[in-house]
Design a protein around this motif. Structure first.
Motif, PDB file in Angstrom:
ATOM      1  N   LEU B 236       0.842  -1.150   0.109  1.00  0.00           N
ATOM      2  CA  LEU B 236      -0.018   0.035   0.066  1.00  0.00           C
ATOM      3  C   LEU B 236       0.648   1.391  -0.165  1.00  0.00           C
ATOM      4  O   LEU B 236       1.692   1.471   0.841  1.00  0.00           O
ATOM      5  CB  LEU B 236      -0.883   0.069   1.126  1.00  0.00           C
ATOM      6  CG  LEU B 236      -2.102   1.122   1.057  1.00  0.00           C
ATOM      7  CD1 LEU B 236      -3.467   0.588   1.509  1.00  0.00           C
ATOM      8  CD2 LEU B 236      -1.712   2.204   2.125  1.00  0.00           C
ATOM      9  N   GLN B 237       0.697   1.988  -1.140  1.00  0.00           N
ATOM     10  CA  GLN B 237       1.285   3.601  -1.264  1.00  0.00           C
ATOM     11  C   GLN B 237       0.797   4.147  -0.186  1.00  0.00           C
ATOM     12  O   GLN B 237      -0.412   4.328  -0.154  1.00  0.00           O
ATOM     13  CB  GLN B 237       1.293   3.796  -2.325  1.00  0.00           C
ATOM     14  CG  GLN B 237       1.907   5.280  -2.775  1.00  0.00           C
ATOM     15  CD  GLN B 237       1.708   5.732  -4.288  1.00  0.00           C
ATOM     16  OE1 GLN B 237       1.861   4.997  -5.139  1.00  0.00           O
ATOM     17  NE2 GLN B 237       1.096   6.957  -4.254  1.00  0.00           N
ATOM     18  N   ALA B 238       1.695   4.852   0.724  1.00  0.00           N
ATOM     19  CA  ALA B 238       1.041   5.261   2.087  1.00  0.00           C
ATOM     20  C   ALA B 238       1.292   7.059   2.132  1.00  0.00           C
ATOM     21  O   ALA B 238       0.677   7.672   2.729  1.00  0.00           O
ATOM     22  CB  ALA B 238       1.377   4.717   3.526  1.00  0.00           C
ATOM     23  N   GLY B 239       2.157   7.344   1.162  1.00  0.00           N
ATOM     24  CA  GLY B 239       2.497   8.744   1.042  1.00  0.00           C
ATOM     25  C   GLY B 239       3.573   8.947  -0.074  1.00  0.00           C
ATOM     26  O   GLY B 239       4.256   8.074  -0.249  1.00  0.00           O
ATOM     27  N   THR B 240       3.553  10.235  -0.716  1.00  0.00           N
ATOM     28  CA  THR B 240       4.435  10.559  -1.836  1.00  0.00           C
ATOM     29  C   THR B 240       4.800  11.959  -1.741  1.00  0.00           C
ATOM     30  O   THR B 240       4.231  12.869  -1.012  1.00  0.00           O
ATOM     31  CB  THR B 240       3.599  10.368  -3.024  1.00  0.00           C
ATOM     32  OG1 THR B 240       2.527  10.937  -3.016  1.00  0.00           O
ATOM     33  CG2 THR B 240       3.632   8.817  -3.503  1.00  0.00           C
ATOM     34  N   SER B 241       6.154  12.246  -2.336  1.00  0.00           N
ATOM     35  CA  SER B 241       6.755  13.407  -2.085  1.00  0.00           C
ATOM     36  C   SER B 241       7.537  13.504  -3.305  1.00  0.00           C
ATOM     37  O   SER B 241       8.053  12.687  -4.129  1.00  0.00           O
ATOM     38  CB  SER B 241       7.896  13.272  -1.108  1.00  0.00           C
ATOM     39  OG  SER B 241       8.559  14.426  -1.164  1.00  0.00           O
ATOM     40  N   HIS B 242       7.087  14.549  -4.086  1.00  0.00           N
ATOM     41  CA  HIS B 242       7.632  14.914  -5.740  1.00  0.00           C
ATOM     42  C   HIS B 242       8.505  15.860  -5.794  1.00  0.00           C
ATOM     43  O   HIS B 242       8.310  17.016  -5.425  1.00  0.00           O
ATOM     44  CB  HIS B 242       6.246  15.013  -6.579  1.00  0.00           C
ATOM     45  CG  HIS B 242       5.132  14.134  -6.294  1.00  0.00           C
ATOM     46  ND1 HIS B 242       5.133  12.863  -6.709  1.00  0.00           N
ATOM     47  CD2 HIS B 242       4.017  14.334  -5.792  1.00  0.00           C
ATOM     48  CE1 HIS B 242       3.841  12.236  -6.204  1.00  0.00           C
ATOM     49  NE2 HIS B 242       3.273  13.278  -5.658  1.00  0.00           N
ATOM     50  N   PHE B 243       9.488  15.618  -6.505  1.00  0.00           N
ATOM     51  CA  PHE B 243      10.549  16.607  -7.151  1.00  0.00           C
ATOM     52  C   PHE B 243       9.987  16.945  -8.507  1.00  0.00           C
ATOM     53  O   PHE B 243       9.905  16.111  -9.436  1.00  0.00           O
ATOM     54  CB  PHE B 243      11.941  16.071  -7.233  1.00  0.00           C
ATOM     55  CG  PHE B 243      12.728  17.163  -7.907  1.00  0.00           C
ATOM     56  CD1 PHE B 243      12.908  18.491  -7.446  1.00  0.00           C
ATOM     57  CD2 PHE B 243      13.539  16.662  -9.070  1.00  0.00           C
ATOM     58  CE1 PHE B 243      13.992  19.300  -8.358  1.00  0.00           C
ATOM     59  CE2 PHE B 243      14.266  17.585  -9.835  1.00  0.00           C
ATOM     60  CZ  PHE B 243      14.514  19.013  -9.443  1.00  0.00           C
ATOM     61  N   LEU B 244       9.489  17.995  -8.611  1.00  0.00           N
ATOM     62  CA  LEU B 244       8.726  18.602  -9.900  1.00  0.00           C
ATOM     63  C   LEU B 244       9.516  19.288 -10.560  1.00  0.00           C
ATOM     64  O   LEU B 244       8.964  19.762 -11.948  1.00  0.00           O
ATOM     65  CB  LEU B 244       7.409  19.408  -9.384  1.00  0.00           C
ATOM     66  CG  LEU B 244       6.424  18.965  -8.373  1.00  0.00           C
ATOM     67  CD1 LEU B 244       5.481  19.822  -7.998  1.00  0.00           C
ATOM     68  CD2 LEU B 244       5.635  17.620  -9.207  1.00  0.00           C
ATOM     69  N   GLY B 245      10.602  19.469 -10.606  1.00  0.00           N
ATOM     70  CA  GLY B 245      11.813  20.441 -11.470  1.00  0.00           C
ATOM     71  C   GLY B 245      10.999  21.767 -11.694  1.00  0.00           C
ATOM     72  O   GLY B 245      10.629  22.373 -10.617  1.00  0.00           O
TER      73      GLY B 245
END
Lengths: 492, 492
Positions: B236-245
């Motif tokens: 289960l993917q429980a959280g995400t953090s994105h580098f958006l450039g």
């Protein structure tokens, strides 16, 4: 000087907008009527939320969350409620976008039409009472006291930041009770919670009272309100608590089995305050230099500004400030050191005044030598020199004093602008000059409407517990007999 | 027995739903795909919010609020983002209802069509970056680190309470930085905050890693994720953090003047967790008796059940319980005395087990005489008799022990179900049996897709900091060279 603020005497409405925008509380968004609440403004709202939430929980309320959307048909269930709310609202009709066949971005997919339109909640009585139906079977399930912190949308043609926006944040409490008496007591309890919050946290004296039937919430048997006086003498409705009778229980068929085994309809209340409180806070206390925040709601209670010529001075002063900051934080105060190196002290002073920080400490090399600091209080703009030794204690007492003083100032201002009025000519003359007028009213919607048509004034409330109002007299307009005075004012 | 719960071995999916509904966490609403979060479930969410919010603020983030609605045209600005998000969403096309001319309730007023449709936010990058454009002029304005707690809507055809709902609650952090390096560090910092929260509060071990390009957030250059193992071995993917450039900065033309006076596009991140965490909490720790809540997130940590025959016994026991409750509350524990007089103790025991309360204390007349209490721990279902004297200390230590033990159990379960796999036949056989398989991957989207088509397994992440995965090998499917293993699993 920092950003220029329009003076109150020049243009009160522009002054208000300047404070909200230039003190970084909120701004208009690209979406018509919807605002962005900026971090400084949101930090105040968070303090309001925390204090209110604790007060609600002390009364036994719990938080929950109900859907954003309400099926259109729900609005047809409670007839009066529809009339009051179903008009200006955001309607969701489709659930998909698609690439524009013409190649220009995205368009609504005409195939993805909803069978039944969904309304973005303007308030949640209908969806909540359709849910309570499943939660309530027996008297043992009562009372239910749920609150939710949520966003709501009421399409508004003319919007003003915080005071009237299409989307706003609020809390809405919805309670279910076995008896009318219990529900009436709950509605009264909650309006008093709001009054206490306004007084103790916002430093805002309010009049607690009943709305006249004309001004009641759609679907309510009684609406209680807190009404505050702004600095232009206008009234601002800052929170309401409704006794809803059995209207929603009947519309959504919510019954319980009582101790005798009989089926009974449930009694309801709802109560809410919103980000409108932010507008009240600005308008009640701000001055021509900017916001004046009560210490209990100020995100920064104490700001420290170093005054120096050399890097060596700067380092020594910041060291001392760090030490004092830790001591103040240990006492529970929120403190900021403004060590920006590209701005002059005078600019910083003006900026923190604009932002309403209750206490400013300035420290220069001579203060360091003499073990003192210059203390400036935002409410009175007074300065004095204070010993660093024992500063934590003197600041704690100063913050208390500022909190009381802001309240007292608002209280005295209101006292000076509330008066009894028994003459219609005098009423017409005074009502537009920023007064709350205590007048006799014959109790009819017709008279209320006639007065509104003639003067724009409305009955803000029929005060509870006010011996000043309890006397016999004759209606200010119709001359018919009346048994108590009510509060007339021009309102936001 | 209290409400019956389906056994995990019988029907895992029904077991999950039973726990959510019967333990009063949430229920379906009358609005398709939208849930009602009930008070007991919302109390857990509030504890999650409080802990996360404190952790965010420690990193320097502040809260703000942006509009619920996004103009349709904004979705055409960032091309990849449109492709990923603009499809299934709630579209507002009208702003007014009117009384049905035919007299049947209300209908949408065809005159009140919006000039441009508004989308209920599925995520807020576009509206926030259009706002940041006005906030950012110089390098001195950076970094900006705003978070918002909000509701979002993504139209879903197949929904499951907490795991996938049309409306859900979440937080979304949006940060703006002067350099790529700073933004990359921010994205990494926040995924580690999530991992720490999962570990320390949810008692859930997670694997931190990068998503493969196929699974990245729409518009991101890199997506970091935390992946937890549920008791059926699914991920289960429980959280995400994105580098958006600079994608959003370029789409919304957000530039700043650097120290050298040059214009530069801003670098971005976004990061979020949602009420999906509630689903993870249920599935990671629950058993066939119901929820098992880690003490740090349990709304009630200790429940006390009196056991008595006479009113006199009842009164004596409740007196003693009150005394103990106060002592425990003074230590910061949340305690409930279940003094309902219409239910047997056995029923209450089962109900509080279903609700996952970590510690249950039962006290009868004999306990009173001997100065003891029966202590039952939810995680192991063990009972023992404990002296009332010093109970506050023994409960504090027991709660700590339960928190660690729940984590250890989940950790050991995962350890027993993660294995290296280097053979495609073995992969196909094992992947559906509830395993995380660490396999070599050649880095191409084609191979990833082929594996997904054959087995439904996806690359959950490319772990960061895992020496176990860092070795040379050959792709499990294509046989091409690979320099590290990745995590394959079937996921929610």
């Amino acid at each position: 000087m920092a950003k220029e603020v329009t003076q109150r005497s020049e243009n009160y409405s522009q002054w208000y907008n300047d404070l909200v925008v230039k003190a970084d509380l909120a701004e208009q968004s690209p979406v018509r009527g919807c605002m962005v609440i900026k971090p400084y403004g949101y930090a105040i709202w968070e303090k309001m939320q925390r204090a209110l939430d604790d007060m609600f929980k002390e009364t036994g309320a719990v938080n929950a969350y109900f859907p954003l959307f309400i099926p259109k048909s729900f609005f047809s269930r409670e007839a009066e409620h529809v009339a009051g709310f179903a008009k200006e609202c955001a309607v969701v009709t489709h659930h998909r976008l698609m690439n524009d066949p013409g190649g220009k971005g995205v368009v609504v997919d005409p195939e993805a039409r909803l069978e039944e339109e969904l309304i973005v909640r303007p308030t949640s009585e209908t969806i909540i009472w359709s849910t309570y139906k499943n939660w309530i079977k027996s008297w043992r399930d009562l009372p239910i006291m749920c609150n939710q912190w949520a966003n709501v949308v009421r399409w508004e043609m003319r919007t003003r930041l915080f005071l009237r926006t299409a989307e706003f944040l609020w809390q809405e409490g919805h309670t279910a009770h076995a008896t009318a008496q219990e529900a009436i007591e709950e509605a009264q309890r909650m309006v008093q919670v709001y009054a206490r919050f306004a007084r103790e946290y916002m430093a805002l004296p309010v009049i607690v009272g009943h709305k006249s039937p004309n001004e009641r919430f759609a679907g309510a048997l009684d609406t209680l309100t807190i009404e505050g006086m702004m600095q232009d003498g206008k009234a601002l409705q800052a929170g309401t608590s409704h006794f809803l009778g059995q209207n929603f229980a009947k519309s959504f068929d919510v019954q319980y089995t009582d101790k005798e085994g009989q089926m009974q309809y449930v009694w309801a209340t709802s109560w809410g305050v919103s980000t409108r409180l932010m507008g009240a806070l600005v308008m009640a206390h701000g001055d021509d230099n900017g916001l004046v925040l009560p210490p209990k709601l100020a995100p920064i209670q104490v700001v420290m500004v170093p005054i120096f010529k050399s890097d060596e001075e700067r380092a020594r002063i910041l060291d001392k400030m760090d030490e004092q900051k830790k001591a103040l934080e240990a006492e529970g105060h929120s403190v900021k050191i403004d060590d920006r190196d590209n701005l002059r002290p005078g600019f910083k002073f003006a900026e923190w005044e604009l932002k309403g920080v209750p206490v400013r400490l300035a420290m220069g090399p001579r203060d360091l030598d003499s073990g003192t600091v210059e203390v400036h209080r935002r409410d009175t703009l007074e300065k004095r020199t204070v010993a660093l030794d024992g500063l934590d204690k003197s600041i704690a007492s100063l913050l208390d004093d500022i909190q009381s003083n802001i309240y007292k100032k608002a209280f005295d201002f209101r006292a000076a602008n509330v008066e009894k009025c028994d003459d219609w000519a005098e009423f017409q003359e005074k009502i537009g000059t920023g007064k709350f007028l205590l007048c006799h009213w014959d109790g009819t919607p017709e008279t209320e409407q006639a007065i509104k048509d003639a003067t724009k004034a409305t009955i803000r409330c029929i005060p509870v517990d006010s011996f000043v109002c309890e006397e016999e007299g004759r209606d200010i307009f119709s001359g018919k007999p009346s048994s108590r005075r009510v509060v007339f004012a021009i309102s936001y």
